[in-house]
Design an enzyme around this catalytic site. Structure first.
Site, PDB file in Angstrom:
ATOM      1  N   ASN A 134       0.802  -1.237   0.000  1.00  0.00           N
ATOM      2  CA  ASN A 134       0.000   0.000   0.000  1.00  0.00           C
ATOM      3  C   ASN A 134       0.832   1.282   0.000  1.00  0.00           C
ATOM      4  O   ASN A 134       0.456   2.267  -0.607  1.00  0.00           O
ATOM      5  CB  ASN A 134      -1.048  -0.011   1.119  1.00  0.00           C
ATOM      6  CG  ASN A 134      -0.462  -0.109   2.501  1.00  0.00           C
ATOM      7  OD1 ASN A 134       0.685  -0.511   2.665  1.00  0.00           O
ATOM      8  ND2 ASN A 134      -1.240   0.259   3.489  1.00  0.00           N
ATOM      9  N   LYS A 157      11.926  -8.013   1.740  1.00  0.00           N
ATOM     10  CA  LYS A 157      11.069  -8.709   0.786  1.00  0.00           C
ATOM     11  C   LYS A 157       9.827  -7.856   0.561  1.00  0.00           C
ATOM     12  O   LYS A 157       8.944  -7.783   1.405  1.00  0.00           O
ATOM     13  CB  LYS A 157      10.649 -10.086   1.304  1.00  0.00           C
ATOM     14  CG  LYS A 157      10.039 -10.920   0.200  1.00  0.00           C
ATOM     15  CD  LYS A 157       8.842 -11.740   0.624  1.00  0.00           C
ATOM     16  CE  LYS A 157       7.591 -10.966   0.835  1.00  0.00           C
ATOM     17  NZ  LYS A 157       6.872 -10.537  -0.379  1.00  0.00           N
ATOM     18  N   GLU A 237       3.834  -4.442  12.628  1.00  0.00           N
ATOM     19  CA  GLU A 237       2.918  -3.333  12.305  1.00  0.00           C
ATOM     20  C   GLU A 237       1.754  -3.946  11.545  1.00  0.00           C
ATOM     21  O   GLU A 237       1.869  -4.231  10.352  1.00  0.00           O
ATOM     22  CB  GLU A 237       3.634  -2.305  11.419  1.00  0.00           C
ATOM     23  CG  GLU A 237       4.827  -1.644  12.060  1.00  0.00           C
ATOM     24  CD  GLU A 237       4.423  -0.574  13.056  1.00  0.00           C
ATOM     25  OE1 GLU A 237       3.245  -0.168  13.078  1.00  0.00           O
ATOM     26  OE2 GLU A 237       5.283  -0.168  13.836  1.00  0.00           O
ATOM     27  N   LEU A 238       0.633  -4.175  12.221  1.00  0.00           N
ATOM     28  CA  LEU A 238      -0.423  -5.006  11.632  1.00  0.00           C
ATOM     29  C   LEU A 238      -1.675  -4.194  11.287  1.00  0.00           C
ATOM     30  O   LEU A 238      -1.623  -2.975  11.177  1.00  0.00           O
ATOM     31  CB  LEU A 238      -0.708  -6.172  12.582  1.00  0.00           C
ATOM     32  CG  LEU A 238       0.554  -6.951  13.003  1.00  0.00           C
ATOM     33  CD1 LEU A 238       0.228  -8.065  13.983  1.00  0.00           C
ATOM     34  CD2 LEU A 238       1.321  -7.489  11.807  1.00  0.00           C
ATOM     35  N   ARG A 265      -7.034   9.205   2.075  1.00  0.00           N
ATOM     36  CA  ARG A 265      -5.608   9.112   1.782  1.00  0.00           C
ATOM     37  C   ARG A 265      -5.335   7.703   1.256  1.00  0.00           C
ATOM     38  O   ARG A 265      -5.833   6.721   1.803  1.00  0.00           O
ATOM     39  CB  ARG A 265      -4.818   9.378   3.067  1.00  0.00           C
ATOM     40  CG  ARG A 265      -3.333   9.214   2.912  1.00  0.00           C
ATOM     41  CD  ARG A 265      -2.636   9.752   4.152  1.00  0.00           C
ATOM     42  NE  ARG A 265      -1.218   9.543   4.080  1.00  0.00           N
ATOM     43  CZ  ARG A 265      -0.528   8.786   4.923  1.00  0.00           C
ATOM     44  NH1 ARG A 265      -1.134   8.179   5.918  1.00  0.00           N
ATOM     45  NH2 ARG A 265       0.761   8.647   4.788  1.00  0.00           N
ATOM     46  N   CYS A 271      -3.495   1.528   6.700  1.00  0.00           N
ATOM     47  CA  CYS A 271      -3.795   0.831   7.962  1.00  0.00           C
ATOM     48  C   CYS A 271      -4.398   1.779   8.993  1.00  0.00           C
ATOM     49  O   CYS A 271      -5.105   1.348   9.886  1.00  0.00           O
ATOM     50  CB  CYS A 271      -2.528   0.187   8.502  1.00  0.00           C
ATOM     51  SG  CYS A 271      -1.169   1.344   8.567  1.00  0.00           S
ATOM     52  N   SER A 428       0.532  10.793  10.483  1.00  0.00           N
ATOM     53  CA  SER A 428       1.839  10.165  10.221  1.00  0.00           C
ATOM     54  C   SER A 428       2.938  11.216  10.212  1.00  0.00           C
ATOM     55  O   SER A 428       2.780  12.289   9.640  1.00  0.00           O
ATOM     56  CB  SER A 428       1.826   9.468   8.862  1.00  0.00           C
ATOM     57  OG  SER A 428       0.892   8.436   8.882  1.00  0.00           O
TER      58      SER A 428
END
Ligand code: NAD
Length: 462
Positions: A134, A157, A237-238, A265, A271, A428
């Site tokens: 994302n 990865k 970070e889920l 956004r 998340c 953020s």
């Protein structure tokens, strides 16, 4: 030719690139190179490391348009938003350049008076980072930059949907690191379609010392279980299910601007996106009508086209999942105020959608939507509103709105989340600790806290 997989533009469904589909031998070789790189990087003084990070910041910033075009092509977000992500993602290098020279320690006299207690920090060691699609740049730079600043090599990865941005970042980092005489393999990218195989292989190898993951809660739980065998340091970070609580005395003009920021956004594929608008019953109709007008003005299309403010979803599967959540809510009695239908034609588009009168047991209120759909429910007393906001297994972000200082203070204290925005729709910031509680995970990225995730504490008795 060795195996490759395709990267698709979600707005056009065209193949825009092919990247290596790496396997076990390449993963283990990369880990071996990371171990070597750690030694060479360990010879760099904090100030030298800081200067390399700063150079990466400058280089990404100089190439903003190229990074943004790549992101829009592989992920779909509007070009202007992609440029915003370049600024945000690059900022982690600038921030952690400044933190590299401020790694804390402490000294104290032992209470018994028989010596000194000296506390220092050492790099954790080789890190594996697994990142989502994302925010193809920023979700990785907030791991890479603190790892480099702390003295750790890192293997990344990226999501199979968005490897191109990450390959570009690796090129820029290698340029800056090698120009300073550092190890080329400090940051390595492993593209693969076998994410599970990669994480199992590398986490079973004792040379790896840390796993940092951003993605869904389900995958995070698998990785935490796998990390147990070698007792790896972990940062998770889920997923989220952010409430957006609008109190009786909120300023609706401000609320509407913040609602659009917090919901739209990244097309809602964030998340910390507001998932549930919980609005005092006295304001609910006016709020919903005004939000519906704003959402109906959203222009959906290819993110490279002028004026587009909503790009496609990442895949057909993601788009269909959003549609299923909306259909389920409507079947349960929710009212569609705008949007709600998958358009015909190429691209994985889903329109800006507002649902009101959503029943409390509808699936959409309990799962992460990850798309441009706003749900509105109401409350009458503040206790009820806060209870509804907190009534989720997730605890990543929460937003609260009021013009009353006492209410604001109460919201700040009682909303259970790792991050709470009070009268703010955008939270953020590279300088702030990003992360969640409950099933949204643990660990923090950014801020002074972000570098701690890559440092071990060492106590010296002198
Ligand atoms: P995902 O969990 O499906 O995938 C994330 C990454 O994990 C990808 O690189 C994927 O290839 C890899 N992966 C998938 N299965 C794996 C397995 N079994 N073993 C190892 N790796 C595996 O998530 P997604 O759909 O790419 O991203 C969306 C999710 O990410 C949402 O839940 C969102 O909330 C979350 N997210 C969280 C944050 C945060 O900071 N808390 C930020 C962005 C996104």
């Amino acid at each position: 030719m060795s195996a490759q997989f395709e990267v698709v533009n979600p707005a056009t469904e065209e193949v825009i690139g092919r990247v290596a589909d790496t396997g076990k031998d390449e993963w283990l070789a990369a880990l071996g190179r990371a171990v070597q790189a750690q030694q060479a990087w360990g010879e760099f003084a904090p100030r030298q490391r800081a200067e390399v990070l700063r150079a990466v910041y400058e280089k990404i910033t100089e190439r903003t348009d190229e990074f943004a075009r790549t992101m829009t092509a592989e992920m779909g977000k509007p070009f202007a938003e992609a440029k915003g992500e370049v600024a945000y993602g690059a900022e982690y290098f600038r921030w952690f350049a400044e933190e590299a020279v401020r790694i804390p320690g402490r000294i104290g006299r032992a209470p018994a008076g028989n010596g000194d207690i000296l506390v220092t920090r050492t790099p954790v060691g080789p890190v594996l980072a697994i990142t989502p699609w994302n925010f193809p740049l920023a979700m990785a730079t907030r791991k890479i930059a603190p790892a480099m600043a702390a003295g750790c090599p890192i293997v990344v990865k990226p999501a199979a949907e968005t490897p191109l941005t990450m390959l570009l970042v690796a090129e820029v980092i290698a340029e800056a690191v090698t120009a300073a005489g550092g190890p080329r393999d400090l940051v390595q990218i492993l593209t693969t379609t076998d994410s599970a195989g990669l994480s199992q292989t590398l986490m079973a190898d004792e040379r790896l010392r840390k796993i940092t993951f951003t993605g869904s809660t389900n995958v995070g739980k698998i990785l935490v279980k796998q990390s147990a065998d070698n007792l790896l340091r972990t940062s998770m970070e889920l997923g989220g299910n952010a409430p957006f609580l609008v109190c009786e005395d909120a300023d609706l003009d401000l609320v509407l601007d913040c609602a659009m920021q917090a919901k739209m956004r990244n097309g809602g594929e964030a998340c910390i996106a507001a998932n549930r608008f919980i609005v005092h019953e006295s304001l609910a109709e006016e709020f919903t009508a005004r939000l519906t007008r704003r959402m109906a003005e959203v222009t959906m299309g290819n993110g490279m086209d002028d004026g587009v403010t909503l790009g496609p979803m990442i895949t057909a599967k993601q788009r269909d999942g959003i549609a299923a959540l909306v259909d389920d809510a409507v079947a349960a009695g929710a009212t569609v105020r705008c949007g709600g239908e998958v358009p015909e034609g190429k691209g994985y588009f889903y329109p800006a959608t507002v649902l009101s009168r959503v029943p409390s047991d509808a699936r959409i209120l309990h799962e992460e939507i990850f798309g441009p759909v706003a749900t509105v429910t109401t409350f009458s007393t503040l206790e009820e509103g806060i209870a509804a906001a907190n009534g989720t297994q997730f605890g990543l972000a929460a937003y609260g709105f009021s013009e009353n200082v006492h209410t604001c203070r109460r919201l700040a204290e009682e909303l259970t989340a790792g991050m709470v925005g009070i009268n703010r729709g955008a939270i953020s910031d590279a300088a702030a600790p990003f992360g969640g509680i409950k099933q949204s995970g643990f660990g923090r990225e950014g801020g002074a806290e972000g570098i701690e995730e890559y440092l071990d504490v060492k106590y010296l008795a002198l």
